[in-house]
Motif scaffolding. Sequence first.
Motif, PDB file in Angstrom:
ATOM      1  N   PRO A  46      51.657 -12.949 -41.667  1.00 43.74           N
ATOM      2  CA  PRO A  46      50.849 -12.357 -42.740  1.00 43.74           C
ATOM      3  C   PRO A  46      49.411 -12.091 -42.277  1.00 43.74           C
ATOM      4  CG  PRO A  46      52.124 -14.201 -43.578  1.00 43.74           C
ATOM      5  CD  PRO A  46      52.295 -14.193 -42.083  1.00 43.74           C
ATOM      6  N   GLY A  47      48.919 -10.901 -42.586  1.00 38.86           N
ATOM      7  CA  GLY A  47      47.561 -10.530 -42.231  1.00 38.86           C
ATOM      8  C   GLY A  47      47.411  -9.863 -40.877  1.00 38.86           C
ATOM      9  N   THR A  48      48.464  -9.891 -40.067  1.00 38.29           N
ATOM     10  CA  THR A  48      48.372  -9.329 -38.724  1.00 38.29           C
ATOM     11  C   THR A  48      48.157  -7.820 -38.751  1.00 38.29           C
ATOM     12  OG1 THR A  48      49.783 -11.071 -37.847  1.00 38.29           O
ATOM     13  CG2 THR A  48      49.558  -9.116 -36.501  1.00 38.29           C
ATOM     14  N   ASN A  49      48.873  -7.115 -39.624  1.00 42.98           N
ATOM     15  CA  ASN A  49      48.704  -5.661 -39.680  1.00 42.98           C
ATOM     16  C   ASN A  49      47.273  -5.278 -40.007  1.00 42.98           C
ATOM     17  OD1 ASN A  49      51.357  -5.186 -39.047  1.00 42.98           O
ATOM     18  ND2 ASN A  49      51.997  -4.807 -41.151  1.00 42.98           N
ATOM     19  N   ALA A  50      46.698  -5.902 -41.020  1.00 48.39           N
ATOM     20  CA  ALA A  50      45.320  -5.586 -41.408  1.00 48.39           C
ATOM     21  C   ALA A  50      44.357  -5.884 -40.270  1.00 48.39           C
ATOM     22  CB  ALA A  50      44.931  -6.370 -42.655  1.00 48.39           C
ATOM     23  N   LEU A  51      44.554  -7.002 -39.583  1.00 49.13           N
ATOM     24  CA  LEU A  51      43.686  -7.353 -38.461  1.00 49.13           C
ATOM     25  C   LEU A  51      43.829  -6.340 -37.326  1.00 49.13           C
ATOM     26  CD1 LEU A  51      41.683  -9.231 -37.069  1.00 49.13           C
ATOM     27  CD2 LEU A  51      43.640 -10.608 -36.305  1.00 49.13           C
ATOM     28  N   CYS A  52      45.050  -5.936 -37.016  1.00 49.05           N
ATOM     29  CA  CYS A  52      45.274  -4.938 -35.952  1.00 49.05           C
ATOM     30  C   CYS A  52      44.575  -3.626 -36.278  1.00 49.05           C
ATOM     31  CB  CYS A  52      46.766  -4.695 -35.749  1.00 49.05           C
ATOM     32  SG  CYS A  52      47.607  -6.070 -34.949  1.00 49.05           S
ATOM     33  N   TYR A  53      44.675  -3.187 -37.521  1.00 51.95           N
ATOM     34  CA  TYR A  53      44.024  -1.936 -37.914  1.00 51.95           C
ATOM     35  C   TYR A  53      42.509  -2.061 -37.835  1.00 51.95           C
ATOM     36  CZ  TYR A  53      48.677  -0.856 -39.693  1.00 51.95           C
ATOM     37  OH  TYR A  53      50.021  -0.649 -39.816  1.00 51.95           O
ATOM     38  N   LYS A  54      41.958  -3.208 -38.263  1.00 56.41           N
ATOM     39  CA  LYS A  54      40.516  -3.415 -38.213  1.00 56.41           C
ATOM     40  C   LYS A  54      40.023  -3.402 -36.766  1.00 56.41           C
ATOM     41  CE  LYS A  54      36.771  -6.631 -39.290  1.00 56.41           C
ATOM     42  NZ  LYS A  54      36.029  -6.148 -38.147  1.00 56.41           N
ATOM     43  N   VAL A  55      40.714  -4.098 -35.891  1.00 59.68           N
ATOM     44  CA  VAL A  55      40.323  -4.133 -34.483  1.00 59.68           C
ATOM     45  C   VAL A  55      40.382  -2.731 -33.887  1.00 59.68           C
ATOM     46  CG1 VAL A  55      40.998  -4.965 -32.182  1.00 59.68           C
ATOM     47  CG2 VAL A  55      40.928  -6.555 -34.115  1.00 59.68           C
ATOM     48  N   ALA A  56      41.428  -1.970 -34.194  1.00 64.18           N
ATOM     49  CA  ALA A  56      41.554  -0.605 -33.671  1.00 64.18           C
ATOM     50  C   ALA A  56      40.394   0.268 -34.151  1.00 64.18           C
ATOM     51  CB  ALA A  56      42.894   0.001 -34.086  1.00 64.18           C
ATOM     52  N   VAL A  57      40.080   0.202 -35.435  1.00 58.12           N
ATOM     53  CA  VAL A  57      38.968   0.997 -35.981  1.00 58.12           C
ATOM     54  C   VAL A  57      37.659   0.581 -35.326  1.00 58.12           C
ATOM     55  CG1 VAL A  57      37.589   1.429 -38.060  1.00 58.12           C
ATOM     56  CG2 VAL A  57      40.083   1.549 -38.166  1.00 58.12           C
ATOM     57  N   ASP A  58      37.434  -0.710 -35.188  1.00 58.39           N
ATOM     58  CA  ASP A  58      36.208  -1.197 -34.554  1.00 58.39           C
ATOM     59  C   ASP A  58      36.102  -0.706 -33.112  1.00 58.39           C
ATOM     60  OD1 ASP A  58      35.650  -2.527 -36.915  1.00 58.39           O
ATOM     61  OD2 ASP A  58      36.127  -4.531 -36.115  1.00 58.39           O
ATOM     62  N   GLN A  59      37.195  -0.771 -32.376  1.00 52.30           N
ATOM     63  CA  GLN A  59      37.190  -0.348 -30.972  1.00 52.30           C
ATOM     64  C   GLN A  59      36.899   1.143 -30.848  1.00 52.30           C
ATOM     65  OE1 GLN A  59      37.661  -2.356 -28.198  1.00 52.30           O
ATOM     66  NE2 GLN A  59      37.733  -4.127 -29.522  1.00 52.30           N
ATOM     67  N   VAL A  60      37.538   1.954 -31.659  1.00 50.00           N
ATOM     68  CA  VAL A  60      37.320   3.404 -31.615  1.00 50.00           C
ATOM     69  C   VAL A  60      35.884   3.738 -32.017  1.00 50.00           C
ATOM     70  CG1 VAL A  60      37.987   5.616 -32.642  1.00 50.00           C
ATOM     71  CG2 VAL A  60      39.751   3.989 -31.931  1.00 50.00           C
ATOM     72  N   THR A  61      35.380   3.072 -33.038  1.00 53.26           N
ATOM     73  CA  THR A  61      34.001   3.315 -33.488  1.00 53.26           C
ATOM     74  C   THR A  61      33.006   3.001 -32.377  1.00 53.26           C
ATOM     75  OG1 THR A  61      34.628   2.808 -35.758  1.00 53.26           O
ATOM     76  CG2 THR A  61      32.283   2.713 -35.235  1.00 53.26           C
ATOM     77  N   ILE A  62      33.177   1.888 -31.707  1.00 53.43           N
ATOM     78  CA  ILE A  62      32.300   1.514 -30.592  1.00 53.43           C
ATOM     79  C   ILE A  62      32.377   2.563 -29.493  1.00 53.43           C
ATOM     80  CG2 ILE A  62      31.992  -0.178 -28.727  1.00 53.43           C
ATOM     81  CD1 ILE A  62      32.885  -2.317 -30.822  1.00 53.43           C
ATOM     82  N   PHE A  63      33.579   2.996 -29.172  1.00 55.65           N
ATOM     83  CA  PHE A  63      33.776   4.014 -28.135  1.00 55.65           C
ATOM     84  C   PHE A  63      33.110   5.338 -28.513  1.00 55.65           C
ATOM     85  CE2 PHE A  63      36.260   7.557 -26.407  1.00 55.65           C
ATOM     86  CZ  PHE A  63      36.119   7.314 -25.052  1.00 55.65           C
ATOM     87  N   LEU A  64      33.249   5.738 -29.769  1.00 56.77           N
ATOM     88  CA  LEU A  64      32.706   7.027 -30.210  1.00 56.77           C
ATOM     89  C   LEU A  64      31.179   7.073 -30.195  1.00 56.77           C
ATOM     90  CD1 LEU A  64      35.156   7.963 -33.103  1.00 56.77           C
ATOM     91  CD2 LEU A  64      35.015   8.967 -30.811  1.00 56.77           C
ATOM     92  N   VAL A  65      30.522   5.928 -30.247  1.00 59.45           N
ATOM     93  CA  VAL A  65      29.059   5.928 -30.149  1.00 59.45           C
ATOM     94  C   VAL A  65      28.600   5.764 -28.698  1.00 59.45           C
ATOM     95  CG1 VAL A  65      28.693   5.152 -32.523  1.00 59.45           C
ATOM     96  CG2 VAL A  65      28.773   3.465 -30.669  1.00 59.45           C
ATOM     97  N   GLY A  66      29.541   5.841 -27.765  1.00 63.01           N
ATOM     98  CA  GLY A  66      29.195   5.834 -26.351  1.00 63.01           C
ATOM     99  C   GLY A  66      29.111   4.475 -25.691  1.00 63.01           C
ATOM    100  N   LYS A  67      29.638   3.454 -26.342  1.00 61.28           N
ATOM    101  CA  LYS A  67      29.616   2.116 -25.761  1.00 61.28           C
ATOM    102  C   LYS A  67      31.013   1.726 -25.295  1.00 61.28           C
ATOM    103  CE  LYS A  67      25.688   0.608 -28.491  1.00 61.28           C
ATOM    104  NZ  LYS A  67      25.192  -0.352 -29.472  1.00 61.28           N
ATOM    105  N   VAL A  68      31.075   0.686 -24.480  1.00 61.97           N
ATOM    106  CA  VAL A  68      32.353   0.171 -24.000  1.00 61.97           C
ATOM    107  C   VAL A  68      32.802  -0.936 -24.948  1.00 61.97           C
ATOM    108  CG1 VAL A  68      33.542  -0.981 -22.096  1.00 61.97           C
ATOM    109  CG2 VAL A  68      31.763   0.712 -21.607  1.00 61.97           C
ATOM    110  N   PRO A  69      33.979  -0.798 -25.547  1.00 62.10           N
ATOM    111  CA  PRO A  69      34.484  -1.852 -26.440  1.00 62.10           C
ATOM    112  C   PRO A  69      34.552  -3.195 -25.701  1.00 62.10           C
ATOM    113  CG  PRO A  69      35.801   0.128 -26.649  1.00 62.10           C
ATOM    114  CD  PRO A  69      34.887   0.338 -25.477  1.00 62.10           C
ATOM    115  N   PRO A  70      34.317  -4.299 -26.407  1.00 60.43           N
ATOM    116  CA  PRO A  70      34.237  -5.603 -25.753  1.00 60.43           C
ATOM    117  C   PRO A  70      35.512  -6.048 -25.044  1.00 60.43           C
ATOM    118  CG  PRO A  70      34.219  -5.848 -28.139  1.00 60.43           C
ATOM    119  CD  PRO A  70      34.098  -4.384 -27.843  1.00 60.43           C
TER     120      PRO A  70
END
Length: 87
Positions: free
Chosen positions: A45-69
């Motif tokens: 339970p909760g894994t899907n929501a966490l996976c989606y949040k991490v994916a969105v965070d990673q893409v957002t970081i990438f789109l502003v020109g930074k390297v995701p952690p």
Amino acid sequence: MAVQIRAGRLRTALDVTGPEPLPKDHPLKNCPGAIISPHSARTVPGTNALCYKVAVDQVTIFLVGKVPPNAALRHQSDGCRNGQQRN
């Protein structure tokens, strides 16, 4: 792989195997130093929501020109990429 694990030269943790599941008599089934988990992480339970949040965070970081952690970087022969040192 099982020979190397039994010899103590290798340890492994596997989430995906071929075939899946491994047959009962497969050498890795009872191999000390080998952890084989069922391919079921997405049922927690909760894994899907966490996976989606991490994916969105990673893409957002990438789109502003930074390297995701937790980006997997292919290091060039000088040991770094984009001026970043290896950890």
